[in-house]
Design an enzyme around this catalytic site. Sequence first.
Site, mmCIF file in Angstrom:
data_model
loop_
_atom_site.group_PDB
_atom_site.id
_atom_site.type_symbol
_atom_site.label_atom_id
_atom_site.label_comp_id
_atom_site.label_asym_id
_atom_site.label_seq_id
_atom_site.Cartn_x
_atom_site.Cartn_y
_atom_site.Cartn_z
ATOM 1 N N LYS A 1 3.490 -3.960 2.136
ATOM 2 C CA LYS A 1 2.198 -3.332 1.908
ATOM 3 C C LYS A 1 1.730 -3.491 0.453
ATOM 4 O O LYS A 1 0.614 -3.959 0.201
ATOM 5 C CB LYS A 1 2.358 -1.857 2.253
ATOM 6 C CG LYS A 1 1.276 -0.941 1.842
ATOM 7 C CD LYS A 1 1.595 0.458 2.340
ATOM 8 C CE LYS A 1 2.737 1.108 1.576
ATOM 9 N NZ LYS A 1 2.281 1.749 0.333
ATOM 10 N N THR A 2 2.581 -3.095 -0.462
ATOM 11 C CA THR A 2 2.198 -3.167 -1.869
ATOM 12 C C THR A 2 1.980 -4.618 -2.287
ATOM 13 O O THR A 2 1.050 -4.940 -3.024
ATOM 14 C CB THR A 2 3.284 -2.538 -2.743
ATOM 15 O OG1 THR A 2 3.604 -1.262 -2.206
ATOM 16 C CG2 THR A 2 2.808 -2.361 -4.162
ATOM 17 N N ASP B 1 -4.559 2.210 -1.601
ATOM 18 C CA ASP B 1 -3.188 2.246 -1.092
ATOM 19 C C ASP B 1 -2.974 3.540 -0.296
ATOM 20 O O ASP B 1 -3.672 4.525 -0.532
ATOM 21 C CB ASP B 1 -2.232 2.219 -2.296
ATOM 22 C CG ASP B 1 -0.816 1.906 -1.878
ATOM 23 O OD1 ASP B 1 -0.607 1.524 -0.719
ATOM 24 O OD2 ASP B 1 0.081 2.041 -2.729
ATOM 25 N N GLU B 2 -2.034 3.551 0.622
ATOM 26 C CA GLU B 2 -1.692 4.760 1.381
ATOM 27 C C GLU B 2 -2.936 5.421 1.958
ATOM 28 O O GLU B 2 -3.126 6.637 1.853
ATOM 29 C CB GLU B 2 -0.964 5.779 0.492
ATOM 30 C CG GLU B 2 0.275 5.254 -0.196
ATOM 31 C CD GLU B 2 1.506 5.267 0.675
ATOM 32 O OE1 GLU B 2 1.375 5.397 1.914
ATOM 33 O OE2 GLU B 2 2.608 5.140 0.123
ATOM 34 N N GLN C 1 2.910 6.680 9.308
ATOM 35 C CA GLN C 1 3.607 7.281 8.178
ATOM 36 C C GLN C 1 2.774 8.360 7.505
ATOM 37 O O GLN C 1 3.000 8.698 6.339
ATOM 38 C CB GLN C 1 3.988 6.214 7.150
ATOM 39 C CG GLN C 1 5.093 5.303 7.633
ATOM 40 C CD GLN C 1 5.613 4.411 6.522
ATOM 41 O OE1 GLN C 1 6.284 4.865 5.620
ATOM 42 N NE2 GLN C 1 5.278 3.145 6.605
ATOM 43 N N ARG D 1 13.735 4.111 6.353
ATOM 44 C CA ARG D 1 14.213 3.951 4.973
ATOM 45 C C ARG D 1 15.472 3.099 4.943
ATOM 46 O O ARG D 1 15.847 2.559 3.914
ATOM 47 C CB ARG D 1 14.551 5.304 4.320
ATOM 48 C CG ARG D 1 13.418 6.281 4.105
ATOM 49 C CD ARG D 1 12.225 5.688 3.503
ATOM 50 N NE ARG D 1 11.268 5.272 4.532
ATOM 51 C CZ ARG D 1 10.254 4.437 4.319
ATOM 52 N NH1 ARG D 1 10.054 3.937 3.128
ATOM 53 N NH2 ARG D 1 9.429 4.094 5.290
#
Length: 723
Positions: A35-36, A220-221, A251, A603
């Site tokens: 994503k980043t 982002d997010e 998420q 994770r």
Amino acid sequence: MDVTPILESLNDAQRQAVTAPAKSTLVIAGAGSGKTRVLVHRAAWLIDVEGISPQSLLAVTFTNKAAAEMRSRIESLLGTPVNHLWIGTFHGLAHRLLRRHWREAGLPQNFQIIDSDDQLRLIKRLLKNLEIDDSRWVPRDIQYFINGQKDEGLRPQHLDDDGDPDRRQMIALYQSYEEICGRGGLVDFAELLLRAHELWRDNAELLAHYRRRFQHLLVDEFQDTNAIQYAWLRILAGTTGIPFVVGDDDQSIYRWRGARVEHIHQFQKDFPGTTVVKLEQNYRSTATILNAANALIANNSSRMGKNLWTDGADGEAIKLYSAYNERDEADFVIGRLRDWIAQGNLRADAAILYRSNAQSRVLEESLINARIPYRVYGGLRFFERAEIKDALAYLRLISNRDDDSAFERVVNRPTRGIGARTVELMRSWARANSCPLWRAAGAIASDELSSRAANAVLAFLNIIERMARDTAELSLEDRVDHVIHTSGLIDFFKKEKGEKGETRVENLLELVSAAKGFKADPAEEMSPLDEFLSHAALEAGEGQADAWEDCVQLMTMHSAKGLEFPLVFLCGMEDGLFPHQRSIADPQGLEEERRLCYVGITRAKQYLYLTYAEQRRLHGMDNYSQASRFIAEIPDEYIEEIRPRVQVSRPVQTTPRRRPSGGSLAPGSDMGIRLGQRVRHIKFGDGVILNCEGQGAHARVEVNFETAGTKWLVLSYANLDLM
DNA sequence: TACTATTTAATTTTT
DNA sequence: TTAAATAGTA
């Protein structure tokens, strides 16, 4: 133009996102799907390939850490520092705007940012002032209400009480709170966003300017945006701005603080023709872990729909351990950690995740016993420490005498003979005259107070004035240094006995170094002091500094979002704890818990352990619980149950002897246990013993309860009554 | 004013 | 259990 460096390391979906046409784009990015990386490469693509000026880009994140990381990654990808590129948190960017346009925003030039702690204090004081019963009107609830309304973009005047007197009161309190903030030039976190939105809404020219400037908006997010943040983005985008938002609906775990996943759906309606790209290839976890996560999250409704996959190995099965109690659970984790470390792995590659902070205690104790270094995330951060906030309050008063929040905090700290009664007099004078406490203090000192109290008050006012005067020409660090000494804070904490006082003094000295290291931006239109204070409020600093040593990571699943570890333990997988009792009844709440579980599972890179305790001590009470329903939602094929290592398995004491007093089984006692014996359990009710194993403290019995089904219980904890 | 006893309530957290 | 807030006492 050679685009290779920007695109070569990307997969097809990532590349599609990065090179998407210059219109609105929504990237649904699963956990560990890069994503980043997509955001960073998109920025580089726009700048390097599309020839967009960095000035025209605005990148928004939720945390300072994420903002810093994004900037550094963009710069390293482009191979050059990028100036005039706005990257920051929603709050940071809003703050920047308000500082630049404080007049248009209707704020004093030296407005101060208050954090939630200050906000709560302010509300408590407000209730006292209005003589409102704070057990009926709980300060926390009021804070929650106010922030909730602000997050929705609502001012008191927008609110209707619907004839509900409770609600009317809440709205009235909101109103009063706003007045206090307005009088003191105080801005809370939610207010930053709300004001920034109103600034644009009410200033067509300003808005036009920023719309012209920011053509590309990277977010982002995105699944964590709340209403006011989304409104802010929308108003900025208008019809010309090009939003590029990245998020994962699965998420979204911050609904309780205003985040709305629905914005992901809304986005496509608000920006017709949006390109949607899904990133589903995962580079983090084994196939087993991903399959488990996929299966779990499939139980949620109204998802965008997404299936993570990997071209990597299946990996090992997820291990499930059912512990007797929380101690046993901790011991199990420690055992595995020992193996992990013995195999030459890094402790820092292992993480223990849990639902609530209270769970860390037992784990920590066991880690200490086992002498395994660990680090707990979360907790008080540097700028949130009481002594630091005291010092900052003095600095705030120097900058702005009208700051009631700061005034109240330090007026008698260190103690200088200004007691509750005196402060009370000031408050009522201030209330009667609708003025800041500072003026009230001066006024009552000259007539209403006894000479002793008056002297004390005047002395305080003097100290502040003198500090302001004496330090006006000093550098920021000298200023801070001067203030912590002349305010008497250093001496005050030196007198405090024990290590605590020492630490506090050290922290105050650390604040001086922080001021020294702080580089004010000359481009900003505020004094270095104000800038430093804003920085302190917006960026609370690190929680624990000793991140260097190689240690096991302990944190809540919430704080684990965005991180990854080769070895992960999810502890406390019990219904009532996770999903949490308070979310279980509400379908939306339950879905959010499930997403949290999804976050936890994803994770893990290689090894994942789920553990739960049949019995857990919570709030000093023994609780018996079932395994989390989330465990059952993961298909059996991915899970391997680890049975406790049983040494001996034979029936214990078949002939009942005299019962212990009270008829209940004392810990360690085998008395009265035989197959077929009827027993009663405090929570599970009546049942029959089917089986037993082990001895002493580890002796366990299998009981078939009439209502709760069959269970294995540890005799020494279960407190069974013989029937 | 400071220290001590008692009461109360108890997810998740960034800005 | 325990941490924090409040009430009561020296």
